[in-house]
Design an enzyme around this catalytic site. Structure first.
Site: not given
Ligand code: ADP
Length: 428
Positions: A14, A91, A148, A210
């Site tokens: 990213k 990061r 982190d 989350i």
């Molecule tokens: P990472 O820890 O990889 O950075 P993210 O913060 O990008 O993860 O979160 C990814 C998660 O967010 C995925 O499991 C996806 O299911 C969830 N997610 C994205 N949009 C939605 C939504 N509309 N409803 C439920 N969960 C969602």
């Protein structure tokens, strides 16, 4: 000053280019599936539509080269030449006990990242690969590291960092609790205090990041006092996409003794085959979990219930740890988007003063809005705040280079000001 932020994950990179001061994002991008087939780069110049290209990135080196190629591209670039970029902020997941705030990268820092790879084997090596490649392309420019672990490792009291195992293991191997995702928790809790019109030193907040990886941090008076992840990025705390969270440590020992698993196989199960994937048997994406649960899939329903119950327990226990709270903040992919998770996580917490407004909760969706989702009467405010770890990295790097950086207890971030405009609005 133009600062490049780089976040090298296991299979993603990213990036962002920022004009400082002013925190103006010039471009942001995401490279996915590094080291895998079917790679994709999505590059967004502020005020324009994203450009998406299919391309394979066999290594992090190829991905970093693509970052510079896109930033200097004739049609999609924002600088004419790499030389116009003044610094890079990286990061890094694990800074151990030595690095408890952002720093200029020198040989000692590189050695510490290598040493701490023992504690973060999935993360630190990729972070280091990104640093090496970027330093090759920008050899004469300052590079900084933002950790982190720093926010929580620096401020959690001993009673929250120590495990009740023989003390010699802390002394010999540094086995203790660190806490993770600190850049995110720092950003969203300072923003929440700003949205409440309070100095962060005056409020207690439960901060819920989350996503695929999930953590909850108890932030009292602006400083973390406890965190759900401890020694590793897996074996404590919330249920994650594929990681187990809280687990009786005798379970992997039992499986090794009685199911014939090796230590590596047990680790693989806890990191990659557990969490909502392990419970549902099929899904990592919480959208699929919600859809399947709604359609009557009992295992998906179980995964959803266990995940949300775990979040609820942590809100309760961290409220007790801080002697009461003023706000709960949801962030990251699930926290920012899933009204279902937020509602279930806060269910039955009215006794703590937490009341969700169903309409406001349903309306809070996507990375485009900070929202308060509690009722007008709720004693505890509940917020959805899109996280912005890259901004923290860019601000820290600028301050380090200008020799005015300080630890978060004394350093005031621009995003703590009431007039601050979040990055998603500046991206246009
Ligand atoms: P990472 O820890 O990889 O950075 P993210 O913060 O990008 O993860 O979160 C990814 C998660 O967010 C995925 O499991 C996806 O299911 C969830 N997610 C994205 N949009 C939605 C939504 N509309 N409803 C439920 N969960 C969602």
């Amino acid at each position: 000053m133009k600062i490049l932020t780089l976040n090298c994950g296991s299979s993603s990179v990213k990036y962002g280019l920022w004009e400082m001061p002013g925190e103006q994002p010039l471009a942001q991008g995401l490279i996915e599936r590094v080291g895998l087939a079917d790679g994709i780069i999505t590059h967004t110049v502020t005020g324009r539509d994203p450009v998406r290209r299919d391309r394979n990135f066999p290594t992090h080196g190829h991905a970093i080269e693509a970052v510079f190629e896109f930033l200097t591209d004739e049609s999609h670039g924002v600088v004419g030449d790499v030389g116009e970029i003044d610094a890079a902020a990286h990061r890094v997941v694990h800074g151990g006990e030595q690095y408890t705030h952002s720093v200029l990268i020198d040989d000692d820092v590189i050695t510490a990242i290598e040493d701490n790879a023992l504690l973060a084997p999935l993360h630190n090596p990729n972070n280091l690969a990104g640093i090496h490649h970027a330093m090759t392309i920008m050899p004469d420019k300052p590079h900084t590291a933002s950790w982190d672990t720093a926010f929580s490792a620096a401020f959690m009291p001993d009673r929250a960092t120590m495990y009740a195992i023989p003390y010699e293991y802390y002394e010999r191997f540094g086995i203790r609790r660190f806490g993770y995702q600190g850049l995110s928790h720092l950003y969203v809790t300072r923003r929440a205090a700003a949205l409440m019109g309070e100095p962060s030193s005056d409020v207690n907040i439960v901060s819920l990041h989350i996503g695929n990886g999930s953590t909850v941090t108890a932030v009292a008076g602006g400083m973390p006092v406890d965190q759900s992840l401890g020694f590793s990025t897996c074996g404590e705390g919330l249920v994650m996409g594929t990681r187990c969270g809280d687990l009786d440590p005798t379970i992997p020992l039992f499986l090794m003794k009685h199911a014939g698993l090796s230590a590596d196989e047990a680790e693989d199960i806890l990191y990659r085959k557990s969490g909502v994937l392990g419970l549902s048997g099929r899904f990592v994406d919480r959208r699929e979990i919600i859809d399947a649960a709604t359609a009557g899939d009992t295992r998906a329903e179980l995964a959803l219930e266990v995940e949300c119950y775990r979040i609820r327990k942590y809100i309760g226990s961290y409220s007790a740890a801080m002697g009461g709270i003023d706000a709960v903040v949801f962030t990251a992919g699930v926290g920012e988007n899933s009204a279902v998770h937020r509602a279930k996580a806060c269910e039955g917490l009215e006794f703590l003063g937490i009341e969700i407004d169903d309409d406001k909760n349903r309306a809070a969706f996507g990375r485009t809005a900070e929202a308060e989702i509690s009722t007008a009467d709720s004693r505890v405010k509940v917020f959805v705040i899109p996280t912005d770890e890259e901004l923290v990295m860019a601000v820290d790097a600028e301050a380090i280079i200008e020799d005015r950086y300080d630890i978060p207890t004394r350093f005031r971030y621009t995003f703590e000001e009431s007039g601050f405009v979040p990055t998603y609005l500046r991206m246009g």
